[in-house]
Design an enzyme around this catalytic site. Structure first.
Site, PDB file in Angstrom:
ATOM      1  N   LYS A 173      49.120  32.569  23.705  1.00  0.00           N
ATOM      2  CA  LYS A 173      50.285  31.729  23.923  1.00  0.00           C
ATOM      3  C   LYS A 173      49.836  30.296  24.162  1.00  0.00           C
ATOM      4  O   LYS A 173      48.860  30.043  24.856  1.00  0.00           O
ATOM      5  CB  LYS A 173      51.068  32.234  25.141  1.00  0.00           C
ATOM      6  CG  LYS A 173      52.360  31.488  25.405  1.00  0.00           C
ATOM      7  CD  LYS A 173      53.090  32.064  26.611  1.00  0.00           C
ATOM      8  CE  LYS A 173      54.368  31.281  26.896  1.00  0.00           C
ATOM      9  NZ  LYS A 173      55.095  31.828  28.058  1.00  0.00           N
TER      10      LYS A 173
ATOM     11  N   CYS B 126      58.637  33.490  39.513  1.00  0.00           N
ATOM     12  CA  CYS B 126      59.135  33.750  38.165  1.00  0.00           C
ATOM     13  C   CYS B 126      57.988  34.290  37.308  1.00  0.00           C
ATOM     14  O   CYS B 126      56.925  33.652  37.245  1.00  0.00           O
ATOM     15  CB  CYS B 126      59.682  32.467  37.547  1.00  0.00           C
ATOM     16  SG  CYS B 126      60.102  32.627  35.793  1.00  0.00           S
TER      17      CYS B 126
ATOM     18  N   HIS C 264      60.328  22.890  19.198  1.00  0.00           N
ATOM     19  CA  HIS C 264      61.504  22.125  18.785  1.00  0.00           C
ATOM     20  C   HIS C 264      61.445  21.823  17.284  1.00  0.00           C
ATOM     21  O   HIS C 264      62.460  21.918  16.589  1.00  0.00           O
ATOM     22  CB  HIS C 264      61.590  20.809  19.556  1.00  0.00           C
ATOM     23  CG  HIS C 264      61.682  20.978  21.047  1.00  0.00           C
ATOM     24  ND1 HIS C 264      60.973  20.188  21.922  1.00  0.00           N
ATOM     25  CD2 HIS C 264      62.391  21.835  21.812  1.00  0.00           C
ATOM     26  CE1 HIS C 264      61.254  20.547  23.157  1.00  0.00           C
ATOM     27  NE2 HIS C 264      62.112  21.552  23.120  1.00  0.00           N
TER      28      HIS C 264
ATOM     29  N   CYS D 130      63.927  28.229  34.231  1.00  0.00           N
ATOM     30  CA  CYS D 130      64.711  29.198  33.455  1.00  0.00           C
ATOM     31  C   CYS D 130      66.206  28.896  33.527  1.00  0.00           C
ATOM     32  O   CYS D 130      66.974  29.387  32.698  1.00  0.00           O
ATOM     33  CB  CYS D 130      64.501  30.618  33.976  1.00  0.00           C
ATOM     34  SG  CYS D 130      62.881  31.331  33.655  1.00  0.00           S
TER      35      CYS D 130
ATOM     36  N   HIS E 100      57.295  31.496  34.351  1.00  0.00           N
ATOM     37  CA  HIS E 100      56.715  30.203  34.717  1.00  0.00           C
ATOM     38  C   HIS E 100      55.688  30.298  35.842  1.00  0.00           C
ATOM     39  O   HIS E 100      55.037  29.315  36.169  1.00  0.00           O
ATOM     40  CB  HIS E 100      57.828  29.223  35.106  1.00  0.00           C
ATOM     41  CG  HIS E 100      58.776  28.943  33.983  1.00  0.00           C
ATOM     42  ND1 HIS E 100      59.980  29.605  33.829  1.00  0.00           N
ATOM     43  CD2 HIS E 100      58.692  28.082  32.930  1.00  0.00           C
ATOM     44  CE1 HIS E 100      60.594  29.160  32.753  1.00  0.00           C
ATOM     45  NE2 HIS E 100      59.845  28.241  32.191  1.00  0.00           N
TER      46      HIS E 100
ATOM     47  N   HIS F  51      58.207  19.435  21.713  1.00  0.00           N
ATOM     48  CA  HIS F  51      56.965  20.090  21.326  1.00  0.00           C
ATOM     49  C   HIS F  51      57.155  20.847  20.010  1.00  0.00           C
ATOM     50  O   HIS F  51      58.219  20.768  19.374  1.00  0.00           O
ATOM     51  CB  HIS F  51      56.478  21.023  22.435  1.00  0.00           C
ATOM     52  CG  HIS F  51      57.508  22.023  22.889  1.00  0.00           C
ATOM     53  ND1 HIS F  51      57.917  23.097  22.133  1.00  0.00           N
ATOM     54  CD2 HIS F  51      58.221  22.106  24.043  1.00  0.00           C
ATOM     55  CE1 HIS F  51      58.818  23.808  22.769  1.00  0.00           C
ATOM     56  NE2 HIS F  51      59.030  23.213  23.941  1.00  0.00           N
TER      57      HIS F  51
ATOM     58  N   LYS G 135      49.814  23.888  28.117  1.00  0.00           N
ATOM     59  CA  LYS G 135      48.988  22.746  28.505  1.00  0.00           C
ATOM     60  C   LYS G 135      47.803  23.178  29.360  1.00  0.00           C
ATOM     61  O   LYS G 135      46.709  22.623  29.265  1.00  0.00           O
ATOM     62  CB  LYS G 135      49.839  21.716  29.249  1.00  0.00           C
ATOM     63  CG  LYS G 135      50.855  21.012  28.347  1.00  0.00           C
ATOM     64  CD  LYS G 135      51.651  19.961  29.093  1.00  0.00           C
ATOM     65  CE  LYS G 135      52.641  19.262  28.168  1.00  0.00           C
ATOM     66  NZ  LYS G 135      53.449  18.246  28.876  1.00  0.00           N
TER      67      LYS G 135
ATOM     68  N   CYS H 158      65.446  30.354  39.493  1.00  0.00           N
ATOM     69  CA  CYS H 158      64.329  29.698  38.809  1.00  0.00           C
ATOM     70  C   CYS H 158      64.868  28.474  38.078  1.00  0.00           C
ATOM     71  O   CYS H 158      65.649  28.614  37.129  1.00  0.00           O
ATOM     72  CB  CYS H 158      63.649  30.644  37.812  1.00  0.00           C
ATOM     73  SG  CYS H 158      62.323  29.849  36.869  1.00  0.00           S
TER      74      CYS H 158
END
Length: 446
Positions: A318, A161, A22, A141, A164, A19, A321, A138
């Site tokens: 933030k 978490c 990266h 993580c 997430h 994504h 999706k 998690c």
């Protein structure tokens, strides 16, 4: 020591497709490496994929693949993306695309485990010992969560978490532990008193706060019956190594630590001047854990660990999706020139802070700086060369002779000697880039 510079991105987790994050980290690393190479450094640039762990196992099962098929697919997609953005070896980019499934990495990580095991902590204890772990894990993580690090939503009795927002896995099994608690004082002192070791300052303070809150010993293995996709613990095939012990070690195994295959690259040559670029969400792993592992093995710490911010959408939210505001890298590559994208991400985000990414912002920045600014300057310059110099530029030797013959300085429009002005601009540009001020350095160029 040789004039070397070694820069790394995180190795990206091979459970899902690449994504924008990266692309961003790798562009910054690539630009920094190219700058250092121009400055005469012998450079080395690492990126790649982190390919073990329960998350990969689960992603593979979900997609009807074996774990090896899963990591081969994701690493292939990441290489394709890097090629699209001019970040691969053929385009002068990374020197190694590191994969933690490489045999030399297995050899190097197991060597690191043994080196740590044969030493003693400063308090005279065994650094790695076998015990029993019971708690919450998690998988996204790849981290065991303490009570302070999870929350229980209203109407549920399961810990979740906070990052997430998913239920944690209950783990109760035999485990090897790394005696992290014995490295409290040395870690605190090194991070506090070593200039440039952790940047920016705000992130450094966060890590110091975490350390001073007390460090607990870290579970560094899982039973193979629970997680089969991992590197075996030396001399105990019933256990595989904790994902982060495995993954973080790639930075040294890739340049020859603990293995013969990569020794030609030179651990001693490159490790004395290394910069890790990481997202702020994985900073603690690259400082508290990684620096403790290195210290326990008697190895030098990295020169700098620099945590950058995250891209938010144009409204400051933030990206995700579920929110529907993700910037698709294939769309980005299809509709925008690579140089414009590279320029935008370096110019728009203050490195170390969060930044906003929107297609309109990218277009505005490219039009204002590159088209109307640099493009207009180039057009006018080429026009004048054609009009006044018959389309020819004298080489440097002729220009120098003409300068000496004229016996007069190049003059700035305000009457000042141009040479000191340019030298100051050059030195200030170098100072800013050396300090990772990528968004401010172009001001000098303009």
């Amino acid at each position: 020591m040789p004039n070397t510079f070694y820069i790394t991105t995180p190795i990206y987790y091979a459970n899902s497709l690449p994504h924008l994050g990266h692309v961003y980290t790798t562009i910054v690393a690539d630009a920094t490496r190219r700058y250092k190479r121009q400055r005469g450094f012998d450079t080395y640039f690492l990126t790649g994929t982190d390919e073990h762990g329960i998350n990969v196992q689960r992603a593979a099962a979900k997609n009807g693949r074996t774990p090896k098929e899963q990591v081969d697919y994701i690493s292939g997609e990441l290489k394709r993306m890097f090629r699209d953005f001019g970040l691969d070896t053929e385009n002068g980019g990374y020197d190694i695309f590191m994969r933690t499934t490489e045999p030399f990495h297995y050899e190097g990580v197991q060597h690191l485990w043994r080196e740590i095991s044969k030493n003693k902590t400063q308090k005279g204890n065994e650094p790695i010992y076998k015990g029993f772990y019971e708690g919450w894990f998690c998988a996204p993580c790849a981290e065991f969560k303490t009570e302070e690090q999870y929350f229980i939503p209203e109407g549920s009795d399961e810990p979740h978490c906070p990052i997430h927002e998913r239920p944690l896995d209950k783990v109760a099994e035999e485990s090897y532990f790394f005696r992290l608690s014995d490295y409290y004082e040395s870690l605190d002192e090194q991070i506090e008193n070593t200039p440039g070791l952790m940047r920016p300052t705000a992130r450094k303070n966060e890590v110091l706060s975490f350390i001073r809150g007390g460090l607990q010993d870290l579970s560094v293995s899982r039973l193979k019956s629970s997680v089969s996709w991992g590197i075996p613990v030396p001399d105990d095939d019933e256990h595989v190594m904790y994902l982060w012990f495995d993954a973080l070690s790639n930075y040294i195994t890739a340049i020859g630590y603990g293995n013969s295959e990569r020794s030609v690259i030179g651990f001693e040559k490159h490790w004395h001047n290394v910069v890790h670029l990481v997202g702020k969400d994985i900073l603690r792993f690259h400082t508290v854990y990684w620096m403790s592992f290195l210290h326990a093995a008697g190895l030098p710490l990295p020169t700098t660990v620099y945590a950058h911010g995250m891209w938010l959408d144009a409204n400051g939210r933030k990206m995700g999706k579920t929110t529907g505001n993700v910037i698709e890298v294939d769309v980005l590559h299809e509709h925008f020139q690579v140089d414009a994208i590279r320029y935008f991400v370096l110019r728009e985000m203050v490195f170390g802070q969060d930044g906003k990414f929107g297609y309109e912002s990218l277009i505005d920045r490219a039009n204002a700086d590159l088209a109307s600014g640099l493009g207009n300057l180039a057009s006018r310059t080429f026009s004048m060369i054609s009009k006044y110099r018959d389309g020819r530029i004298a080489n440097g030797k002729i220009a120098e002779e003409n300068y000496l013959l004229a016996r007069r300085p190049a003059v700035h429009p305000d009457g000042q000697d141009l040479v000191p002005h340019l030298e100051h601009a050059r030195d200030e540009y170098v100072r800013r880039v050396d300090n990772f001020k990528f968004s401010h350095a172009p001001d000098i160029g303009w």
